[in-house]
Write a protein that holds these residues in place. Structure first.
Motif, PDB file in Angstrom:
ATOM      1  N   ARG A  42      21.561  12.559  -2.317  1.00 10.25           N
ATOM      2  CA  ARG A  42      22.861  12.823  -2.957  1.00 10.25           C
ATOM      3  C   ARG A  42      22.739  13.970  -3.946  1.00 10.25           C
ATOM      4  NH1 ARG A  42      28.407  11.796  -2.752  1.00 10.25           N
ATOM      5  NH2 ARG A  42      29.181  11.999  -4.850  1.00 10.25           N
ATOM      6  N   ILE A  43      21.669  13.997  -4.712  1.00  8.37           N
ATOM      7  CA  ILE A  43      21.488  15.030  -5.729  1.00  8.37           C
ATOM      8  C   ILE A  43      21.403  16.411  -5.091  1.00  8.37           C
ATOM      9  CG2 ILE A  43      19.889  15.923  -7.472  1.00  8.37           C
ATOM     10  CD1 ILE A  43      19.243  12.980  -8.150  1.00  8.37           C
ATOM     11  N   ILE A  44      20.675  16.534  -3.984  1.00  5.96           N
ATOM     12  CA  ILE A  44      20.532  17.841  -3.344  1.00  5.96           C
ATOM     13  C   ILE A  44      21.676  18.141  -2.382  1.00  5.96           C
ATOM     14  CG2 ILE A  44      18.030  17.865  -3.610  1.00  5.96           C
ATOM     15  CD1 ILE A  44      17.796  17.163  -0.652  1.00  5.96           C
ATOM     16  N   GLY A  45      22.583  17.195  -2.178  1.00  4.86           N
ATOM     17  CA  GLY A  45      23.739  17.435  -1.324  1.00  4.86           C
ATOM     18  C   GLY A  45      23.381  17.547   0.141  1.00  4.86           C
ATOM     19  N   GLY A  46      22.415  16.775   0.593  1.00  7.01           N
ATOM     20  CA  GLY A  46      21.927  16.856   1.956  1.00  7.01           C
ATOM     21  C   GLY A  46      22.938  16.493   3.019  1.00  7.01           C
ATOM     22  N   CYS A  47      23.897  15.647   2.727  1.00 14.30           N
ATOM     23  CA  CYS A  47      24.871  15.200   3.735  1.00 14.30           C
ATOM     24  C   CYS A  47      26.284  15.673   3.438  1.00 14.30           C
ATOM     25  CB  CYS A  47      24.863  13.682   3.835  1.00 14.30           C
ATOM     26  SG  CYS A  47      23.418  13.020   4.624  1.00 14.30           S
TER      27      CYS A  47
ATOM     28  N   ASN B   1      28.415  10.138   5.366  1.00 19.62           N
ATOM     29  CA  ASN B   1      29.345  11.191   4.978  1.00 19.62           C
ATOM     30  C   ASN B   1      30.667  11.013   5.716  1.00 19.62           C
ATOM     31  OD1 ASN B   1      28.625  12.081   7.512  1.00 19.62           O
ATOM     32  ND2 ASN B   1      28.297  14.192   6.907  1.00 19.62           N
ATOM     33  N   LYS B   2      31.663  11.828   5.399  1.00 18.13           N
ATOM     34  CA  LYS B   2      33.005  11.637   5.946  1.00 18.13           C
ATOM     35  C   LYS B   2      33.062  11.741   7.457  1.00 18.13           C
ATOM     36  CE  LYS B   2      35.436  12.946   1.804  1.00 18.13           C
ATOM     37  NZ  LYS B   2      36.364  13.854   1.155  1.00 18.13           N
ATOM     38  N   SER B   3      32.260  12.622   8.050  1.00 22.22           N
ATOM     39  CA  SER B   3      32.293  12.773   9.505  1.00 22.22           C
ATOM     40  C   SER B   3      31.354  11.808  10.221  1.00 22.22           C
ATOM     41  CB  SER B   3      31.962  14.215   9.884  1.00 22.22           C
ATOM     42  OG  SER B   3      30.684  14.560   9.402  1.00 22.22           O
ATOM     43  N   LYS B   4      30.699  10.922   9.491  1.00 21.53           N
ATOM     44  CA  LYS B   4      29.822   9.869  10.022  1.00 21.53           C
ATOM     45  C   LYS B   4      28.649  10.405  10.851  1.00 21.53           C
ATOM     46  CE  LYS B   4      32.541   6.484   8.662  1.00 21.53           C
ATOM     47  NZ  LYS B   4      32.497   6.240   7.268  1.00 21.53           N
ATOM     48  N   ASN B   5      28.197  11.625  10.564  1.00 22.14           N
ATOM     49  CA  ASN B   5      27.058  12.163  11.310  1.00 22.14           C
ATOM     50  C   ASN B   5      25.796  12.274  10.456  1.00 22.14           C
ATOM     51  OD1 ASN B   5      27.709  14.287   9.678  1.00 22.14           O
ATOM     52  ND2 ASN B   5      28.021  15.777  11.316  1.00 22.14           N
ATOM     53  N   CYS B   6      25.870  11.831   9.213  1.00 28.34           N
ATOM     54  CA  CYS B   6      24.719  11.884   8.325  1.00 28.34           C
ATOM     55  C   CYS B   6      24.856  10.779   7.288  1.00 28.34           C
ATOM     56  CB  CYS B   6      24.654  13.251   7.637  1.00 28.34           C
ATOM     57  SG  CYS B   6      23.243  13.442   6.551  1.00 28.34           S
ATOM     58  N   GLY B   7      23.755  10.170   6.930  1.00 23.65           N
ATOM     59  CA  GLY B   7      23.786   9.111   5.933  1.00 23.65           C
ATOM     60  C   GLY B   7      22.487   9.072   5.158  1.00 23.65           C
ATOM     61  N   TYR B   8      22.498   8.330   4.070  1.00 25.39           N
ATOM     62  CA  TYR B   8      21.287   8.162   3.282  1.00 25.39           C
ATOM     63  C   TYR B   8      21.285   6.791   2.620  1.00 25.39           C
ATOM     64  CZ  TYR B   8      24.305   9.639  -0.598  1.00 25.39           C
ATOM     65  OH  TYR B   8      25.320   9.753  -1.503  1.00 25.39           O
ATOM     66  N   ASP B   9      20.095   6.311   2.345  1.00 26.05           N
ATOM     67  CA  ASP B   9      19.912   5.026   1.669  1.00 26.05           C
ATOM     68  C   ASP B   9      19.659   5.277   0.183  1.00 26.05           C
ATOM     69  OD1 ASP B   9      20.066   3.515   4.035  1.00 26.05           O
ATOM     70  OD2 ASP B   9      17.992   4.009   4.493  1.00 26.05           O
TER      71      ASP B   9
ATOM     72  N   ALA C 155      30.301  12.395   0.332  1.00 24.11           N
ATOM     73  CA  ALA C 155      30.098  11.032   0.822  1.00 24.11           C
ATOM     74  C   ALA C 155      31.435  10.325   0.983  1.00 24.11           C
ATOM     75  CB  ALA C 155      29.218  10.254  -0.129  1.00 24.11           C
ATOM     76  N   ASP C 156      31.500   9.405   1.926  1.00 24.19           N
ATOM     77  CA  ASP C 156      32.662   8.545   2.107  1.00 24.19           C
ATOM     78  C   ASP C 156      32.439   7.310   1.276  1.00 24.19           C
ATOM     79  OD1 ASP C 156      34.868   7.172   2.936  1.00 24.19           O
ATOM     80  OD2 ASP C 156      34.175   6.857   4.992  1.00 24.19           O
ATOM     81  N   GLU C 157      33.083   7.208   0.141  1.00 21.90           N
ATOM     82  CA  GLU C 157      32.844   6.131  -0.831  1.00 21.90           C
ATOM     83  C   GLU C 157      33.575   4.830  -0.463  1.00 21.90           C
ATOM     84  OE1 GLU C 157      30.766   6.355  -3.354  1.00 21.90           O
ATOM     85  OE2 GLU C 157      30.324   8.467  -3.128  1.00 21.90           O
ATOM     86  N   SER C 158      34.248   4.779   0.681  1.00 16.09           N
ATOM     87  CA  SER C 158      35.049   3.605   1.004  1.00 16.09           C
ATOM     88  C   SER C 158      34.215   2.406   1.437  1.00 16.09           C
ATOM     89  CB  SER C 158      36.042   3.952   2.127  1.00 16.09           C
ATOM     90  OG  SER C 158      35.344   4.287   3.316  1.00 16.09           O
ATOM     91  N   LYS C 159      32.929   2.564   1.692  1.00 14.57           N
ATOM     92  CA  LYS C 159      32.087   1.450   2.126  1.00 14.57           C
ATOM     93  C   LYS C 159      31.629   0.641   0.969  1.00 14.57           C
ATOM     94  CE  LYS C 159      30.331   2.492   6.550  1.00 14.57           C
ATOM     95  NZ  LYS C 159      29.192   2.601   7.379  1.00 14.57           N
TER      96      LYS C 159
ATOM     97  N   HIS D   7      21.389   3.155  -7.325  1.00 10.65           N
ATOM     98  CA  HIS D   7      22.768   3.642  -7.421  1.00 10.65           C
ATOM     99  C   HIS D   7      22.889   4.898  -6.561  1.00 10.65           C
ATOM    100  CE1 HIS D   7      26.414   5.307  -9.221  1.00 10.65           C
ATOM    101  NE2 HIS D   7      26.673   4.047  -9.558  1.00 10.65           N
ATOM    102  N   PRO D   8      23.984   5.064  -5.833  1.00 12.97           N
ATOM    103  CA  PRO D   8      24.123   6.236  -4.956  1.00 12.97           C
ATOM    104  C   PRO D   8      24.038   7.571  -5.701  1.00 12.97           C
ATOM    105  CG  PRO D   8      25.923   4.690  -4.578  1.00 12.97           C
ATOM    106  CD  PRO D   8      25.122   4.156  -5.712  1.00 12.97           C
TER     107      PRO D   8
END
Length: 57
Positions: free
Chosen positions: A45-50, A26-34, A53-57, A38-39
Motif C-alpha cells: 500500500r505504501i509503495i502503491g503497488g496495486c 484493487n478496484k479492477s480486481k486484478n491485484c491484491g495484497y495482504d 484500493a477498493d475499501e468496500s471489503k 492495518h491496510p
C-alpha cells in the motif's frame, strides 16, 4: 524490572498473534495484497503497488 520486561515481551507476542489481518483488492480486481495489522501500513500500500484500493471489503 525483569518481570516488567518479560510481561512486555509477552504482551507484544500476544498482540502480534491476535492482530487483525486481511486482504485488499484493487478496484479492477486484478491485484491484491495482504496486511497484518492495518491496510495503511502495508508495504504494498505504501509503495502503491496495486493502485487505488477498493475499501468496500
Amino acid at each position: 524490572m525483569i518481570k516488567l520486561v518479560k510481561f512486555t515481551a509477552l504482551l507484544a507476542v500476544i498482540s502480534t498473534l491476535t492482530a487483525c489481518s486481511g486482504h485488499i483488492e484493487n478496484k479492477s480486481k486484478n491485484c491484491g495484497y495482504d496486511y497484518l495489522l492495518h491496510p495503511a501500513i502495508s508495504i504494498s500500500r505504501i509503495i502503491g503497488g496495486c493502485g487505488p484500493a477498493d475499501e468496500s471489503k
